[in-house]
Motif scaffolding. Structure first.
Motif, PDB file in Angstrom:
ATOM      1  N   ASP A 126       0.816  -1.210   0.000  1.00 44.66           N
ATOM      2  CA  ASP A 126       0.000   0.000   0.000  1.00 44.66           C
ATOM      3  C   ASP A 126       0.852   1.264   0.000  1.00 44.66           C
ATOM      4  O   ASP A 126       0.336   2.353  -0.162  1.00 44.66           O
ATOM      5  CB  ASP A 126      -0.931   0.030   1.218  1.00 44.66           C
ATOM      6  CG  ASP A 126      -2.062  -0.977   1.104  1.00 44.66           C
ATOM      7  OD1 ASP A 126      -2.336  -1.443  -0.016  1.00 44.66           O
ATOM      8  OD2 ASP A 126      -2.674  -1.289   2.137  1.00 44.66           O
ATOM      9  N   THR A 142      -2.917  -4.389  -3.962  1.00 38.17           N
ATOM     10  CA  THR A 142      -2.990  -3.282  -3.013  1.00 38.17           C
ATOM     11  C   THR A 142      -4.422  -3.049  -2.543  1.00 38.17           C
ATOM     12  O   THR A 142      -5.370  -3.405  -3.228  1.00 38.17           O
ATOM     13  CB  THR A 142      -2.422  -1.985  -3.649  1.00 38.17           C
ATOM     14  OG1 THR A 142      -2.371  -0.964  -2.664  1.00 38.17           O
ATOM     15  CG2 THR A 142      -3.247  -1.523  -4.836  1.00 38.17           C
ATOM     16  N   GLY A 143      -4.532  -2.434  -1.379  1.00 36.49           N
ATOM     17  CA  GLY A 143      -5.825  -2.009  -0.858  1.00 36.49           C
ATOM     18  C   GLY A 143      -6.020  -0.516  -1.008  1.00 36.49           C
ATOM     19  O   GLY A 143      -7.055   0.027  -0.644  1.00 36.49           O
ATOM     20  N   VAL A 181      -6.773   2.720  -3.036  1.00 40.15           N
ATOM     21  CA  VAL A 181      -7.536   3.001  -4.257  1.00 40.15           C
ATOM     22  C   VAL A 181      -7.529   4.507  -4.503  1.00 40.15           C
ATOM     23  O   VAL A 181      -8.379   5.238  -3.982  1.00 40.15           O
ATOM     24  CB  VAL A 181      -8.986   2.476  -4.146  1.00 40.15           C
ATOM     25  CG1 VAL A 181      -9.753   2.728  -5.431  1.00 40.15           C
ATOM     26  CG2 VAL A 181      -8.986   1.000  -3.802  1.00 40.15           C
ATOM     27  N   VAL A 235      -1.989   5.126  -7.268  1.00 40.28           N
ATOM     28  CA  VAL A 235      -1.774   3.701  -7.528  1.00 40.28           C
ATOM     29  C   VAL A 235      -1.648   3.459  -9.028  1.00 40.28           C
ATOM     30  O   VAL A 235      -0.717   2.785  -9.483  1.00 40.28           O
ATOM     31  CB  VAL A 235      -2.915   2.847  -6.927  1.00 40.28           C
ATOM     32  CG1 VAL A 235      -2.786   1.397  -7.348  1.00 40.28           C
ATOM     33  CG2 VAL A 235      -2.939   2.968  -5.423  1.00 40.28           C
ATOM     34  N   PHE A 293      -6.982  -5.069  -6.721  1.00 38.12           N
ATOM     35  CA  PHE A 293      -7.393  -4.394  -5.498  1.00 38.12           C
ATOM     36  C   PHE A 293      -7.973  -5.437  -4.557  1.00 38.12           C
ATOM     37  O   PHE A 293      -8.808  -6.249  -4.955  1.00 38.12           O
ATOM     38  CB  PHE A 293      -8.425  -3.296  -5.798  1.00 38.12           C
ATOM     39  CG  PHE A 293      -7.843  -2.123  -6.528  1.00 38.12           C
ATOM     40  CD1 PHE A 293      -6.973  -1.253  -5.890  1.00 38.12           C
ATOM     41  CD2 PHE A 293      -8.149  -1.893  -7.856  1.00 38.12           C
ATOM     42  CE1 PHE A 293      -6.420  -0.173  -6.557  1.00 38.12           C
ATOM     43  CE2 PHE A 293      -7.609  -0.814  -8.542  1.00 38.12           C
ATOM     44  CZ  PHE A 293      -6.746   0.055  -7.889  1.00 38.12           C
ATOM     45  N   LYS A 338     -12.082  -3.754  -2.695  1.00 36.74           N
ATOM     46  CA  LYS A 338     -12.008  -2.321  -2.980  1.00 36.74           C
ATOM     47  C   LYS A 338     -12.366  -2.098  -4.441  1.00 36.74           C
ATOM     48  O   LYS A 338     -11.929  -2.842  -5.323  1.00 36.74           O
ATOM     49  CB  LYS A 338     -10.607  -1.781  -2.715  1.00 36.74           C
ATOM     50  CG  LYS A 338     -10.167  -1.890  -1.277  1.00 36.74           C
ATOM     51  CD  LYS A 338     -10.815  -0.811  -0.435  1.00 36.74           C
ATOM     52  CE  LYS A 338     -10.325  -0.851   0.990  1.00 36.74           C
ATOM     53  NZ  LYS A 338      -9.512   0.282   1.349  1.00 36.74           N
ATOM     54  N   PRO A 378     -12.324   0.781  -7.449  1.00 40.63           N
ATOM     55  CA  PRO A 378     -11.934   2.117  -7.903  1.00 40.63           C
ATOM     56  C   PRO A 378     -13.131   2.833  -8.510  1.00 40.63           C
ATOM     57  O   PRO A 378     -14.031   2.198  -9.061  1.00 40.63           O
ATOM     58  CB  PRO A 378     -10.867   1.831  -8.960  1.00 40.63           C
ATOM     59  CG  PRO A 378     -11.101   0.436  -9.394  1.00 40.63           C
ATOM     60  CD  PRO A 378     -11.743  -0.278  -8.250  1.00 40.63           C
ATOM     61  N   ILE A 413      -7.304  -4.303 -14.473  1.00 42.01           N
ATOM     62  CA  ILE A 413      -7.682  -4.041 -13.081  1.00 42.01           C
ATOM     63  C   ILE A 413      -8.654  -5.129 -12.644  1.00 42.01           C
ATOM     64  O   ILE A 413      -9.643  -5.402 -13.335  1.00 42.01           O
ATOM     65  CB  ILE A 413      -8.369  -2.666 -12.922  1.00 42.01           C
ATOM     66  CG1 ILE A 413      -7.496  -1.533 -13.447  1.00 42.01           C
ATOM     67  CG2 ILE A 413      -8.799  -2.445 -11.469  1.00 42.01           C
ATOM     68  CD1 ILE A 413      -6.277  -1.244 -12.623  1.00 42.01           C
ATOM     69  N   THR A 472     -10.518  -6.954  -8.874  1.00 35.41           N
ATOM     70  CA  THR A 472     -10.773  -6.817  -7.439  1.00 35.41           C
ATOM     71  C   THR A 472     -11.094  -8.192  -6.862  1.00 35.41           C
ATOM     72  O   THR A 472     -11.700  -9.024  -7.541  1.00 35.41           O
ATOM     73  CB  THR A 472     -11.904  -5.809  -7.154  1.00 35.41           C
ATOM     74  OG1 THR A 472     -12.023  -5.626  -5.736  1.00 35.41           O
ATOM     75  CG2 THR A 472     -13.237  -6.261  -7.711  1.00 35.41           C
TER      76      THR A 472
END
Length: 119
Positions: free
Chosen positions: A32, A49-50, A52, A56, A70, A74, A76, A91, A93
């Motif tokens: 992060d 990563t967490g 958002v 990033v 994510f 999370k 985006p 991307i 999640t």
């Protein structure tokens, strides 16, 4: 490991860049703190990563990382998804927390990146 395999292992949803699911990644970075991403990231690696926000996407792009997962479900916002689409970035999640997502990928053969030269 192919990104489609990562999607399956993490039960992740693709939000952008579905055309990259056949792409291979050889290392991952779970973080992060974006300054650490720049230190540990490898070109064409996967970022988990967490966090958002715009940084990033920008950091992953600067580090030549073409895919982000994510964690902790999370999501985006549309602005971030549009940024990712513009630079053709995958991307996803997942519901998994960062620690578990990294552990699953490591257990299945995806390795972490070694730090770049000492600062």
């Amino acid at each position: 490991m192919k990104l489609k395999d990562i999607r399956e292992l993490l039960n992740a949803r693709v939000l952008t860049g579905e055309g990259h699911l056949e792409d291979e990644v050889y290392v991952a970075c779970g973080c992060d703190l974006m300054s650490d991403v720049l230190r540990y990231a490898k070109e064409d690696g996967l970022l988990l990563t967490g966090l958002v926000n715009k940084q990033v996407i920008n950091t992953a792009d600067m580090a030549c990382m073409n895919s982000i997962v994510f964690v902790r479900n999370k999501l985006p916002n549309q602005e971030l998804l549009d940024m990712a689409k513009e630079i053709d970035m995958l991307i996803m999640t997942t519901d998994y927390p960062l620690f578990e997502a990294c552990g699953i990928l490591y257990h299945n053969g995806l390795k972490g990146a070694e730090p770049k030269d000492e600062l």
